[in-house]
Design a protein around this motif. Structure first.
Motif, PDB file in Angstrom:
ATOM      1  N   GLY A 191      20.783  43.181  29.680  1.00 18.57           N
ATOM      2  CA  GLY A 191      20.142  44.191  30.508  1.00 18.57           C
ATOM      3  C   GLY A 191      20.813  44.378  31.848  1.00 18.57           C
ATOM      4  O   GLY A 191      20.164  44.739  32.838  1.00 18.57           O
ATOM      5  N   GLY A 192      22.118  44.144  31.905  1.00 22.52           N
ATOM      6  CA  GLY A 192      22.872  44.271  33.149  1.00 22.52           C
ATOM      7  C   GLY A 192      22.937  42.998  33.962  1.00 22.52           C
ATOM      8  O   GLY A 192      23.654  42.918  34.967  1.00 22.52           O
ATOM      9  N   ARG A 193      22.247  41.959  33.530  1.00 23.06           N
ATOM     10  CA  ARG A 193      22.174  40.722  34.321  1.00 23.06           C
ATOM     11  C   ARG A 193      23.428  39.864  34.221  1.00 23.06           C
ATOM     12  O   ARG A 193      23.555  38.885  34.943  1.00 23.06           O
ATOM     13  CB  ARG A 193      20.943  39.911  33.893  1.00 23.06           C
ATOM     14  N   VAL A 194      24.341  40.217  33.319  1.00 19.79           N
ATOM     15  CA  VAL A 194      25.580  39.434  33.243  1.00 19.79           C
ATOM     16  C   VAL A 194      26.349  39.489  34.567  1.00 19.79           C
ATOM     17  O   VAL A 194      27.117  38.576  34.871  1.00 19.79           O
ATOM     18  CB  VAL A 194      26.489  39.898  32.083  1.00 19.79           C
ATOM     19  N   ARG A 195      26.113  40.512  35.369  1.00 16.88           N
ATOM     20  CA  ARG A 195      26.780  40.616  36.664  1.00 16.88           C
ATOM     21  C   ARG A 195      26.296  39.553  37.655  1.00 16.88           C
ATOM     22  O   ARG A 195      26.920  39.338  38.696  1.00 16.88           O
ATOM     23  CB  ARG A 195      26.556  42.006  37.266  1.00 16.88           C
ATOM     24  N   GLU A 196      25.165  38.914  37.345  1.00 21.43           N
ATOM     25  CA  GLU A 196      24.593  37.911  38.243  1.00 21.43           C
ATOM     26  C   GLU A 196      25.040  36.492  37.904  1.00 21.43           C
ATOM     27  O   GLU A 196      24.700  35.544  38.618  1.00 21.43           O
ATOM     28  CB  GLU A 196      23.065  37.982  38.182  1.00 21.43           C
ATOM     29  N   ILE A 197      25.792  36.322  36.822  1.00 20.76           N
ATOM     30  CA  ILE A 197      26.137  34.986  36.339  1.00 20.76           C
ATOM     31  C   ILE A 197      27.485  34.570  36.916  1.00 20.76           C
ATOM     32  O   ILE A 197      28.511  35.210  36.654  1.00 20.76           O
ATOM     33  CB  ILE A 197      26.193  34.971  34.793  1.00 20.76           C
ATOM     34  N   ASP A 198      27.483  33.493  37.690  1.00 24.26           N
ATOM     35  CA  ASP A 198      28.710  33.073  38.363  1.00 24.26           C
ATOM     36  C   ASP A 198      29.852  32.829  37.387  1.00 24.26           C
ATOM     37  O   ASP A 198      30.985  33.248  37.625  1.00 24.26           O
ATOM     38  CB  ASP A 198      28.442  31.806  39.190  1.00 24.26           C
ATOM     39  N   ALA A 199      29.565  32.123  36.280  1.00 31.15           N
ATOM     40  CA  ALA A 199      30.621  31.800  35.327  1.00 31.15           C
ATOM     41  C   ALA A 199      31.250  33.063  34.747  1.00 31.15           C
ATOM     42  O   ALA A 199      32.466  33.144  34.562  1.00 31.15           O
ATOM     43  CB  ALA A 199      30.074  30.913  34.208  1.00 31.15           C
ATOM     44  N   VAL A 200      30.439  34.046  34.456  1.00 25.86           N
ATOM     45  CA  VAL A 200      30.939  35.310  33.911  1.00 25.86           C
ATOM     46  C   VAL A 200      31.755  36.051  34.964  1.00 25.86           C
ATOM     47  O   VAL A 200      32.837  36.593  34.679  1.00 25.86           O
ATOM     48  CB  VAL A 200      29.776  36.181  33.393  1.00 25.86           C
ATOM     49  N   ARG A 201      31.269  36.074  36.190  1.00 25.31           N
ATOM     50  CA  ARG A 201      31.986  36.760  37.267  1.00 25.31           C
ATOM     51  C   ARG A 201      33.348  36.121  37.522  1.00 25.31           C
ATOM     52  O   ARG A 201      34.344  36.815  37.764  1.00 25.31           O
ATOM     53  CB  ARG A 201      31.141  36.722  38.539  1.00 25.31           C
ATOM     54  N   GLU A 202      33.412  34.779  37.451  1.00 27.81           N
ATOM     55  CA  GLU A 202      34.683  34.087  37.688  1.00 27.81           C
ATOM     56  C   GLU A 202      35.698  34.399  36.594  1.00 27.81           C
ATOM     57  O   GLU A 202      36.881  34.629  36.868  1.00 27.81           O
ATOM     58  CB  GLU A 202      34.429  32.583  37.784  1.00 27.81           C
ATOM     59  N   VAL A 203      35.236  34.430  35.355  1.00 25.65           N
ATOM     60  CA  VAL A 203      36.140  34.775  34.254  1.00 25.65           C
ATOM     61  C   VAL A 203      36.591  36.223  34.378  1.00 25.65           C
ATOM     62  O   VAL A 203      37.761  36.551  34.161  1.00 25.65           O
ATOM     63  CB  VAL A 203      35.455  34.520  32.895  1.00 25.65           C
ATOM     64  N   ALA A 204      35.680  37.091  34.751  1.00 25.21           N
ATOM     65  CA  ALA A 204      36.031  38.497  34.923  1.00 25.21           C
ATOM     66  C   ALA A 204      37.106  38.663  35.995  1.00 25.21           C
ATOM     67  O   ALA A 204      38.072  39.423  35.811  1.00 25.21           O
ATOM     68  CB  ALA A 204      34.785  39.303  35.285  1.00 25.21           C
ATOM     69  N   ALA A 205      36.966  37.946  37.109  1.00 21.44           N
ATOM     70  CA  ALA A 205      37.951  38.043  38.181  1.00 21.44           C
ATOM     71  C   ALA A 205      39.319  37.553  37.715  1.00 21.44           C
ATOM     72  O   ALA A 205      40.351  38.137  38.066  1.00 21.44           O
ATOM     73  CB  ALA A 205      37.479  37.231  39.386  1.00 21.44           C
ATOM     74  N   ALA A 206      39.324  36.509  36.892  1.00 23.90           N
ATOM     75  CA  ALA A 206      40.591  35.955  36.406  1.00 23.90           C
ATOM     76  C   ALA A 206      41.329  36.933  35.499  1.00 23.90           C
ATOM     77  O   ALA A 206      42.564  36.897  35.400  1.00 23.90           O
ATOM     78  CB  ALA A 206      40.339  34.641  35.673  1.00 23.90           C
TER      79      ALA A 206
END
Length: 268
Positions: A191-206
């Protein structure tokens, strides 16, 4: 059953053009349900896309993709699961969707009128009568899955379940591997909450990717999982479709696996 890594979840979609656009950019799996109230919308979008492809001189009709290349799936709601209701309801769904045969028909939830010994033989009958090609279930636990497999004559083709970085049950994937059916992950973006997950955000940045792309890539890397994220704009439709090509490392996958929060968006 061979399903593409990313299909279109249509809950809340009320514009046939969204469905037609999804098909035009490469989607080949459309998922709806009786309870969504939009089977006719999905059917109109599918028909519009097919009609456009068949228009003489239209460039969209240049390649040979037809109705048979698109998996159209819907689900019987808990009020539709009585022995006398399964057949008529499935036929009505096919009419609303504008198809002769439903490629995949699910039991939406094992509740209400659902009774394995009464409901499932009616699904087998629909397969025999070629109203339905494949039978699936949704929101089942392992014991309910075992019972369905025991009762059905047709092979269980798919189990649809909520699956995203904030909520998934590895035991369901193990069960699917053991019995040879596909897991169809709904709400893979939480529901859009994946943007709030630190682990997901870190992988996305990489990877210079979005958290949404990472969530889809994480899910589709888990055999035998495919996903059905919802999107409305062409930009998001294309982005979700491309996300399955993103490859995560074992360490990145493990980091997302280790997320401790559990938030089921659609509990019983």
């Amino acid at each position: 059953m061979n399903l593409p890594p990313v299909g279109l979840g249509t809950m809340g979609i009320d514009d046939p053009e969204t469905v037609a656009t999804a098909l035009s950019v490469g989607y080949r799996h459309l998922d709806t349900a009786r309870i969504y109230g939009n089977e006719s919308v999905v059917g109109e979008g599918l028909t519009a896309w097919l009609d456009k492809r068949e228009t003489p001189g239209d460039a969209a009709g240049a390649d040979a993709v037809s109705r048979e290349d698109v998996t159209v799936a819907t689900k019987l709601w808990i009020d539709d699961l009585g022995a006398d209701d399964v057949g008529p309801t499935a036929r009505e769904s096919a009419d609303l969707l504008g198809v002769e045969t439903l490629d995949l028909l699910y039991v939406h939830r094992p509740r209400g009128a659902y009774a394995p010994a009464e409901t499932l033989p009616e699904l087998d009958r629909l397969v025999d009568e070629r109203v339905v090609r494949n039978v699936g279930v949704s929101n089942f636990d392992p014991e309910q899955l075992d019972r369905a497999i025991d009762v059905l004559d047709a092979p269980l083709a798919a189990h649809q379940t909520e699956l995203h970085p904030l909520f998934y049950k590895p035991a369901l994937l193990d069960h699917a591997r053991e019995h040879g059916y596909t897991v169809v992950a709904y709400s893979p973006l939480a529901g859009g909450r994946v943007r709030e997950i630190d682990a997901v955000r870190e992988v996305a940045a990489a990877h210079d990717a979005t958290p949404e792309a990472v969530a889809i890539a994480w899910a589709t890397a888990k055999e035998p999982v495919v996903t059905i994220p919802k999107a409305s704009s062409e930009r998001h439709l294309r982005a979700n479709l491309a996300a399955a090509d993103l490859e995560l490392t074992a360490d990145e996958t493990a980091a997302i696996d280790a997320v401790e929060r559990e938030e089921e968006l659609f509990p019983e």
